[in-house]
Motif scaffolding. Structure first.
Motif, PDB file in Angstrom:
ATOM      1  N   ALA A   1      41.414  39.783  34.884  1.00 53.77           N
ATOM      2  CA  ALA A   1      41.888  40.854  35.766  1.00 53.77           C
ATOM      3  C   ALA A   1      40.782  41.845  36.108  1.00 53.77           C
ATOM      4  O   ALA A   1      40.771  42.427  37.193  1.00 53.77           O
ATOM      5  N   ASP A   2      39.833  42.038  35.192  1.00 49.37           N
ATOM      6  CA  ASP A   2      38.737  42.986  35.453  1.00 49.37           C
ATOM      7  C   ASP A   2      37.542  42.306  36.115  1.00 49.37           C
ATOM      8  O   ASP A   2      36.466  42.899  36.220  1.00 49.37           O
ATOM      9  N   GLU A   3      37.729  41.056  36.564  1.00 52.92           N
ATOM     10  CA  GLU A   3      36.712  40.281  37.281  1.00 52.92           C
ATOM     11  C   GLU A   3      35.585  39.776  36.393  1.00 52.92           C
ATOM     12  O   GLU A   3      34.593  39.220  36.887  1.00 52.92           O
ATOM     13  N   THR A   4      35.675  39.953  35.077  1.00 49.22           N
ATOM     14  CA  THR A   4      34.678  39.365  34.191  1.00 49.22           C
ATOM     15  C   THR A   4      34.989  37.882  34.003  1.00 49.22           C
ATOM     16  O   THR A   4      36.139  37.462  34.054  1.00 49.22           O
ATOM     17  N   PRO A   5      33.950  37.059  33.787  1.00 53.03           N
ATOM     18  CA  PRO A   5      34.180  35.621  33.683  1.00 53.03           C
ATOM     19  C   PRO A   5      34.780  35.216  32.345  1.00 53.03           C
ATOM     20  O   PRO A   5      34.578  35.888  31.323  1.00 53.03           O
ATOM     21  N   VAL A   6      35.498  34.101  32.349  1.00 51.00           N
ATOM     22  CA  VAL A   6      36.057  33.546  31.116  1.00 51.00           C
ATOM     23  C   VAL A   6      36.093  32.033  31.258  1.00 51.00           C
ATOM     24  O   VAL A   6      36.285  31.501  32.365  1.00 51.00           O
ATOM     25  N   THR A   7      35.889  31.321  30.172  1.00 50.78           N
ATOM     26  CA  THR A   7      35.929  29.864  30.166  1.00 50.78           C
ATOM     27  C   THR A   7      36.795  29.396  29.008  1.00 50.78           C
ATOM     28  O   THR A   7      37.178  30.178  28.131  1.00 50.78           O
ATOM     29  N   ILE A   8      37.060  28.109  28.980  1.00 48.63           N
ATOM     30  CA  ILE A   8      37.822  27.551  27.873  1.00 48.63           C
ATOM     31  C   ILE A   8      37.061  27.699  26.558  1.00 48.63           C
ATOM     32  O   ILE A   8      37.663  27.733  25.473  1.00 48.63           O
ATOM     33  N   ALA A   9      35.744  27.829  26.628  1.00 46.48           N
ATOM     34  CA  ALA A   9      34.963  28.059  25.410  1.00 46.48           C
ATOM     35  C   ALA A   9      35.343  29.391  24.768  1.00 46.48           C
ATOM     36  O   ALA A   9      35.416  29.495  23.538  1.00 46.48           O
TER      37      ALA A   9
END
Length: 256
Positions: A35-43
């Motif tokens: 929501a804050d536009e920071t990236p996230v991955t399954i890792a």
């Protein structure tokens, strides 16, 4: 568990989370946005699951505040003692194929970092420390004590964020120091470079959260360094509303 046992628990979970992260990297992944536009991955999510399940199983009496749980709306109220977990610090570096990412597991006591483990999966290393008792680095060659250094006469070595390399505030701030070398890298590994005596100063002018800094601050302070707010140079504290940090400064031994 005593402090040594808690640190060993954190270090073992940092290693286990690191193995999950490297497995994801080897198998391929996509990058999403929170929501804050920071990236996230399954890792991030797999590593966090390993850590929080391990902490809650081993020491259920100590609350856990973890980055991805907070992002998903699950927030545990911290008590006098609580864990702060960043399962993959430096997600942008990880997503871009760099090795500058870390796993951070820190224990806060009475608003101050008490102990922490910082995994560096790509380097096959883990840093650990208990404030007031010392810090170490562990890799394939074993576990060895580390300590922050006194700055050399020729000038300080500065580590700064890769993503704020062109910030004019940074250049203006560094003008007051005799700088011999400036290196820009990502993640909590900057703290660790100070802790092991490879650098002297890390100014942070950008946004960070408490889970980004609790573990590496514990390692650096255990190694003889210090972390203070930029505004008044008081120790950086934890359990703040919203868990957001002010700008801060990291020093090696007697660097500031």
């Amino acid at each position: 568990m005593n402090d040594n046992q808690l640190l060993e628990l954190a270090a073992s979970l940092a290693e286990a989370a690191g193995r999950e992260i490297l497995a994801v990297r080897a198998g391929g992944f996509t990058v999403d946005r929170k929501a804050d536009e920071t990236p996230v991955t399954i890792a991030d999510t797999r590593a966090e699951r390993v850590i929080v399940e391990g902490l809650r199983r081993a020491v259920p009496e100590i609350p856990v505040v973890a980055e991805e749980e907070v992002a998903a709306g699950r927030q545990t109220d911290p008590g006098r003692r609580f864990w702060l977990v960043d399962p993959l610090d430096g997600t942008r570096e990880f997503a871009e194929g760099r090795d500058e990412f870390a796993v951070c597991i820190g224990l806060v006591v009475d608003g101050r970092p008490h102990l922490g483990a910082v995994g560096a999966p790509a380097q096959g290393a883990v840093y650990g420390g208990i404030v007031g008792k010392g810090a170490w680095r562990q890799n394939g060659a074993g576990r060895h004590p580390i300590a922050a250094r006194t700055p050399p006469a020729e000038g300080i070595t500065v580590y700064a964020s890769r993503h704020y390399a062109d910030d004019p505030q940074l250049a203006a701030y560094l003008a007051r120091y005799k700088v011999a070398k400036l290196t820009n890298i990502g993640s909590a590994l900057k703290f660790c470079r100070l802790a092991e005596g490879a650098a002297d100063f890390y100014p942070r002018l950008g946004r960070t959260m408490e889970w980004d800094t609790a573990a590496p601050q514990a390692v650096l302070e255990a190694a003889g360094g210090r972390v203070v707010t930029m505004a008044d140079e008081t120790p950086l504290r934890y359990g703040k509303k919203g868990f957001e940090n002010p700008h801060f400064l990291c020093f090696g031994r007697a660097a500031g």
